[in-house]
Design an enzyme around this catalytic site. Sequence first.
Site, PDB file in Angstrom:
ATOM      1  CE  LYS A  37       0.969   1.364   4.431  1.00  0.00           C
ATOM      2  NZ  LYS A  37       1.753   2.528   4.772  1.00  0.00           N
ATOM      3  CG  ASP A  63      -0.036  -0.235   8.208  1.00  0.00           C
ATOM      4  OD1 ASP A  63      -0.848   0.618   8.622  1.00  0.00           O
ATOM      5  OD2 ASP A  63       1.128   0.030   7.873  1.00  0.00           O
TER       6      ASP A  63
HETATM    7  O1  C5P Z   1       1.170  -1.949  15.141  1.00  0.00           O
HETATM    8  P1  C5P Z   1       2.593  -1.992  14.646  1.00  0.00           P
HETATM    9  O2  C5P Z   1       3.395  -3.054  15.305  1.00  0.00           O
HETATM   10  O3  C5P Z   1       2.675  -2.034  13.166  1.00  0.00           O
HETATM   11  O4  C5P Z   1       3.209  -0.587  15.080  1.00  0.00           O
HETATM   12  C1  C5P Z   1       4.584  -0.384  15.182  1.00  0.00           C
HETATM   13  C2  C5P Z   1       4.849   0.774  16.117  1.00  0.00           C
HETATM   14  O5  C5P Z   1       4.387   1.996  15.530  1.00  0.00           O
HETATM   15  C3  C5P Z   1       4.117   0.688  17.439  1.00  0.00           C
HETATM   16  O6  C5P Z   1       4.877   0.009  18.391  1.00  0.00           O
HETATM   17  C4  C5P Z   1       3.945   2.151  17.831  1.00  0.00           C
HETATM   18  O7  C5P Z   1       5.101   2.621  18.461  1.00  0.00           O
HETATM   19  C5  C5P Z   1       3.833   2.855  16.505  1.00  0.00           C
HETATM   20  N1  C5P Z   1       2.435   3.179  16.124  1.00  0.00           N
HETATM   21  C6  C5P Z   1       1.812   4.267  16.737  1.00  0.00           C
HETATM   22  N2  C5P Z   1       0.525   4.583  16.384  1.00  0.00           N
HETATM   23  C7  C5P Z   1      -0.131   3.872  15.445  1.00  0.00           C
HETATM   24  C8  C5P Z   1       0.496   2.776  14.807  1.00  0.00           C
HETATM   25  C9  C5P Z   1       1.798   2.462  15.170  1.00  0.00           C
HETATM   26  O8  C5P Z   1       2.390   4.942  17.600  1.00  0.00           O
HETATM   27  N3  C5P Z   1      -1.377   4.211  15.124  1.00  0.00           N
END
Ligand code: C5P
Length: 279
Positions: free
Chosen positions: A8, A132
Amino acid sequence: MKDRAFAKINLCLDVAGARDDGYHELKMIMVPITFYDVLELQPSREMEMIMDKAYLPADDRNTIIKAIHVMQRRYGFDLNFRCTLQKHIPTRAGLAGGSADAAAAIRMINRLMRLNMSREEMIEVGREVGSDVPFCLINKPALVEGTGEKIQEFECHPDFELLLVKPRKGVSTKECFRLVDSMETDHPDCLKMREALICNDYQGVIDSLGNSLEAPAVQLVSQIKDAKQALLDAGFDGVLMSGSGSTVFGITKDKELVEKTMEQLKGQKYFVRHTNILV
Ligand code: C5P
C-alpha cells in the site's frame, strides 16, 4: 494455496495525537498498489518458513508466523503450515510489506480451514498482528482511522502513474512515531484527498498530498529528502513519503517520464519501481 500480498501507499496521513497506550490516533487515505509478494501456505505438521531473502526472521517476529499463531489460539487448532514467500516488497519502507504478508496468511487460513470469518473478526485478528494488517485484509482504497482498525472503503478510478523510490536505509516505525510527538508537523486534510480521488480531480489529489510522519522520518533518514528532490527535479507533479518511510512516490500522468526517471535513479542508491493504484 497461493495468494498475492499487495503493498500500500498513503496518499495522506495525519497524526491527530498521541494516546495513553503509546499508540497514535491517525487519519489516513490508504490505497493498495499493483506491487506484491507471493505467499504459499501448505498444511503441515511442522511450521516451516521458506523465503528467498535471508534477512527476514523465521520466528514470531515474522508477521506470517505471528498471524498463524494468533489464528491457532483464536480458533483452537494446532495444524502448522509450510510457508513459501517470494518477497518483492522492501522492508522498513512504509509499504506495509510485512502486514500484507500477514493478511494473505489470514485470508488463506480462513479459506483452507473453512472458518467463514466475518469482516469484524478479520479486522480483530489483523489488529493483533499489526496496525496496517486490517487495511491489507480489506485491500481497497479507504479512509482509515483509529490506529488502523476503522476502515471506510470508497470507489475511485485514478488514472495516474506512480514511481516508488526507496533509499537503501529504512525507517523504524516505532522511532518515527516517537519523534513525531516532539515536533511541529503537518496536518494534511484527508477528507479533501478522498473527495479528489472520488471525483477523479487530478490537481486536487496533488494539492492534498501530505504526511505528518515525513518530517520526523527525514530526521532519521536524510536521504528521504534527496529522493523527494530527485523526483521533483525530474518533473513529477506530486511527491510524498508513504507511511513512516523510507519510500517516497512520485505522481505523474506521463508514462515516458516514469520510464526515463527509473533508468536515471535505479542502481546503488535507490530501489525504484513503477506501479499503479490497484482498484
Ligand atoms: O502496530 P505496529 O506493530 O505495526 O506498530 C509499530 C509501532 O508503531 C508501534 O509500536 C507504535 O510505536 C507505533 N504506532 C503508533 N501509532 C499507530 C500505529 C503504530 O504509535 N497508530
